[in-house]
Design a protein around this motif. Structure first.
Motif, PDB file in Angstrom:
ATOM      1  N   PHE A  31       0.649  -1.048  -0.224  1.00 16.74           N
ATOM      2  CA  PHE A  31      -0.361  -0.045   0.079  1.00 16.74           C
ATOM      3  C   PHE A  31       0.643   1.298   0.100  1.00 16.74           C
ATOM      4  O   PHE A  31       0.527   2.215  -0.600  1.00 16.74           O
ATOM      5  CB  PHE A  31      -1.420   0.220   0.926  1.00 16.74           C
ATOM      6  N   ALA A  32       2.242   1.522   0.738  1.00 20.04           N
ATOM      7  CA  ALA A  32       2.736   2.308   0.886  1.00 20.04           C
ATOM      8  C   ALA A  32       3.393   2.930  -0.420  1.00 20.04           C
ATOM      9  O   ALA A  32       3.348   3.840  -1.140  1.00 20.04           O
ATOM     10  CB  ALA A  32       3.654   1.826   2.154  1.00 20.04           C
ATOM     11  N   ALA A  33       3.964   1.199  -1.270  1.00 14.76           N
ATOM     12  CA  ALA A  33       4.305   2.372  -2.409  1.00 14.76           C
ATOM     13  C   ALA A  33       3.458   2.701  -3.436  1.00 14.76           C
ATOM     14  O   ALA A  33       3.856   3.133  -4.220  1.00 14.76           O
ATOM     15  CB  ALA A  33       4.780   0.650  -2.995  1.00 14.76           C
ATOM     16  N   ARG A  90      11.956  -6.621  -0.620  1.00 12.17           N
ATOM     17  CA  ARG A  90      11.304  -5.831  -1.551  1.00 12.17           C
ATOM     18  C   ARG A  90      11.294  -4.415  -0.807  1.00 12.17           C
ATOM     19  O   ARG A  90      11.750  -3.207  -1.402  1.00 12.17           O
ATOM     20  CB  ARG A  90       9.619  -6.074  -0.942  1.00 12.17           C
ATOM     21  N   LEU A  91      11.852  -4.114   0.631  1.00 11.82           N
ATOM     22  CA  LEU A  91      11.886  -2.248   1.192  1.00 11.82           C
ATOM     23  C   LEU A  91      13.053  -1.826   0.790  1.00 11.82           C
ATOM     24  O   LEU A  91      13.074  -0.786   0.356  1.00 11.82           O
ATOM     25  CB  LEU A  91      11.729  -2.101   2.524  1.00 11.82           C
ATOM     26  N   THR A  94      16.875   3.564   2.509  1.00  7.86           N
ATOM     27  CA  THR A  94      17.427   2.785   2.551  1.00  7.86           C
ATOM     28  C   THR A  94      16.349   2.500   3.843  1.00  7.86           C
ATOM     29  O   THR A  94      15.794   2.458   4.685  1.00  7.86           O
ATOM     30  CB  THR A  94      17.922   3.954   4.301  1.00  7.86           C
ATOM     31  N   VAL A  95      16.856   1.083   4.340  1.00  5.24           N
ATOM     32  CA  VAL A  95      16.310   0.242   5.206  1.00  5.24           C
ATOM     33  C   VAL A  95      16.757  -0.431   6.577  1.00  5.24           C
ATOM     34  O   VAL A  95      17.405  -0.903   6.306  1.00  5.24           O
ATOM     35  CB  VAL A  95      15.471  -0.963   4.705  1.00  5.24           C
ATOM     36  N   ARG A  96      16.328   0.051   7.604  1.00  5.29           N
ATOM     37  CA  ARG A  96      16.238  -0.385   8.889  1.00  5.29           C
ATOM     38  C   ARG A  96      15.858  -0.899  10.178  1.00  5.29           C
ATOM     39  O   ARG A  96      14.671  -0.602  10.187  1.00  5.29           O
ATOM     40  CB  ARG A  96      17.522   0.823   9.764  1.00  5.29           C
ATOM     41  N   HIS A  97      16.593  -1.773  11.281  1.00  9.12           N
ATOM     42  CA  HIS A  97      15.426  -2.636  12.370  1.00  9.12           C
ATOM     43  C   HIS A  97      15.642  -1.336  13.174  1.00  9.12           C
ATOM     44  O   HIS A  97      17.132  -0.701  13.742  1.00  9.12           O
ATOM     45  CB  HIS A  97      15.860  -3.742  12.503  1.00  9.12           C
ATOM     46  N   ILE A  98      14.437  -1.316  14.349  1.00  8.39           N
ATOM     47  CA  ILE A  98      14.950   0.116  14.773  1.00  8.39           C
ATOM     48  C   ILE A  98      14.834  -0.661  16.357  1.00  8.39           C
ATOM     49  O   ILE A  98      13.170  -1.292  15.953  1.00  8.39           O
ATOM     50  CB  ILE A  98      14.222   1.340  15.062  1.00  8.39           C
ATOM     51  N   GLU A 134       9.208  -7.434  19.193  1.00  5.34           N
ATOM     52  CA  GLU A 134       8.563  -6.950  18.707  1.00  5.34           C
ATOM     53  C   GLU A 134       9.957  -5.404  18.679  1.00  5.34           C
ATOM     54  O   GLU A 134      10.623  -5.020  18.990  1.00  5.34           O
ATOM     55  CB  GLU A 134       8.071  -5.933  18.988  1.00  5.34           C
ATOM     56  N   ARG A 135      10.464  -5.422  17.250  1.00  2.00           N
ATOM     57  CA  ARG A 135      10.711  -4.516  16.663  1.00  2.00           C
ATOM     58  C   ARG A 135       9.942  -3.405  15.293  1.00  2.00           C
ATOM     59  O   ARG A 135       9.077  -3.664  15.214  1.00  2.00           O
ATOM     60  CB  ARG A 135      12.031  -4.644  15.980  1.00  2.00           C
ATOM     61  N   TYR A 136      10.740  -2.868  14.649  1.00  2.60           N
ATOM     62  CA  TYR A 136      10.003  -1.954  13.820  1.00  2.60           C
ATOM     63  C   TYR A 136      10.998  -1.587  12.630  1.00  2.60           C
ATOM     64  O   TYR A 136      12.111  -1.911  13.089  1.00  2.60           O
ATOM     65  CB  TYR A 136      10.231  -0.593  14.431  1.00  2.60           C
ATOM     66  N   VAL A 137      10.605  -1.693  11.317  1.00  4.00           N
ATOM     67  CA  VAL A 137      11.635  -1.314  10.459  1.00  4.00           C
ATOM     68  C   VAL A 137      10.822  -0.214   9.784  1.00  4.00           C
ATOM     69  O   VAL A 137       9.324   0.307   9.741  1.00  4.00           O
ATOM     70  CB  VAL A 137      11.161  -2.542   9.505  1.00  4.00           C
ATOM     71  N   LEU A 138      12.022   0.900   9.263  1.00  5.63           N
ATOM     72  CA  LEU A 138      11.972   2.090   8.730  1.00  5.63           C
ATOM     73  C   LEU A 138      12.300   2.000   7.845  1.00  5.63           C
ATOM     74  O   LEU A 138      14.144   2.231   7.186  1.00  5.63           O
ATOM     75  CB  LEU A 138      12.538   2.872   9.454  1.00  5.63           C
ATOM     76  N   ALA A 139      11.603   2.490   6.586  1.00  4.56           N
ATOM     77  CA  ALA A 139      12.589   2.813   5.429  1.00  4.56           C
ATOM     78  C   ALA A 139      12.291   3.931   4.628  1.00  4.56           C
ATOM     79  O   ALA A 139      11.027   4.350   4.971  1.00  4.56           O
ATOM     80  CB  ALA A 139      11.902   1.346   4.569  1.00  4.56           C
ATOM     81  N   THR A 140      12.888   4.354   4.440  1.00  9.28           N
ATOM     82  CA  THR A 140      13.257   6.049   4.326  1.00  9.28           C
ATOM     83  C   THR A 140      13.772   6.384   2.596  1.00  9.28           C
ATOM     84  O   THR A 140      14.113   5.230   2.339  1.00  9.28           O
ATOM     85  CB  THR A 140      14.092   6.850   4.999  1.00  9.28           C
TER      86      THR A 140
END
Length: 228
Positions: free
Chosen positions: A165-167, A192-193, A199-203, A214-220
């Motif tokens: 959806f974001a894409a 895919r990200l 840039t794609v990273r886990h936080i 639990e963690r978050y994926v941040l794609a910028t």
């Protein structure tokens, strides 16, 4: 009550009646969680607000005047932070939020009770957005079955749907943030990200419970699509 290792008073919930052990443990964890108490003091809908605060304080993607979509928004902690930081409260930015559950009104946030996985959900969201978005947030979590592998696949499937959806809706340079859980099942999602974002990273925010996977994926830096 007793004090924990940090010197704080620790509340113990008694068992008895119809309360299950799992309910007792959940209630005890909530009562002793400093972020739950802090959220009440600060007027936030949930402790999750601090996760988004931490992520944005470091990476600065919630800019004044932009459009944000919050998937799985209830009870509203992330929407509150997004609305304040993009200026939606004063009409400068825009926050669109959906959830399966009802969510009390938040100033500056347009909310719809909607199943993100429903066939007509993307079209309804696009109508609410009225154009394209700059940030897509997803704090959604799939219902669990208790079977670890099945639950991991459900969670990844939900995040993949949010990423797709974001894409479709992000402006070039846009940002995608989603809750995931540490596992070996997200290789395809990350591939895919990395194709769609610079840039794609886990936080793992400090406000996430340390005993949780639990963690978050941040794609910028969304690259955009030539066929738009």
């Amino acid at each position: 009550m007793a004090k924990d290792t940090t010197g704080r008073l620790h509340v113990t919930v008694r068992t008895g009646g119809k309360r299950k052990l799992s309910s007792k443990l959940w209630l005890e964890r909530q009562l002793n969680d400093p972020y739950v108490a802090r959220a009440k003091r600060d007027g936030y809908r949930s402790r999750a607000a601090y996760k988004l605060i931490e992520i944005d304080d470091k990476h600065r993607f919630l800019k004044p005047g932009i459009t944000v979509v919050d998937l799985g928004a209830a009870p509203g902690g992330w929407s509150q932070i997004a609305a304040r930081r993009v200026g939606a409260v004063s009409g400068k930015g825009k926050v669109i939020a959906i959830d399966l559950l009802e969510m009390p009104e938040i100033p500056g946030v347009s909310f719809a009770r909607l199943d993100f996985l429903a066939e007509d959900a993307p079209a309804k969201l696009l109508e609410m957005i009225g154009g394209r978005a700059d940030v897509v947030l997803s704090d959604m979590a799939a219902n669990t079955t208790g079977h670890r592998k099945t639950d991991q696949l459900r969670i990844i499937g939900l995040v993949e749907s949010a990423a797709a959806f974001a894409a479709d809706v992000l402006n070039p340079g846009g940002t995608f943030v989603a809750k995931v859980f540490q596992s070996g099942a997200d290789a395809e999602l990350l591939a895919r990200l990395k194709r769609d974002f610079a840039t794609v990273r886990h936080i793992k925010p400090a406000s996430s419970r340390q005993d949780s996977s639990e963690r978050y994926v941040l794609a910028t830096g969304f690259r955009g699509q030539p066929n738009r």
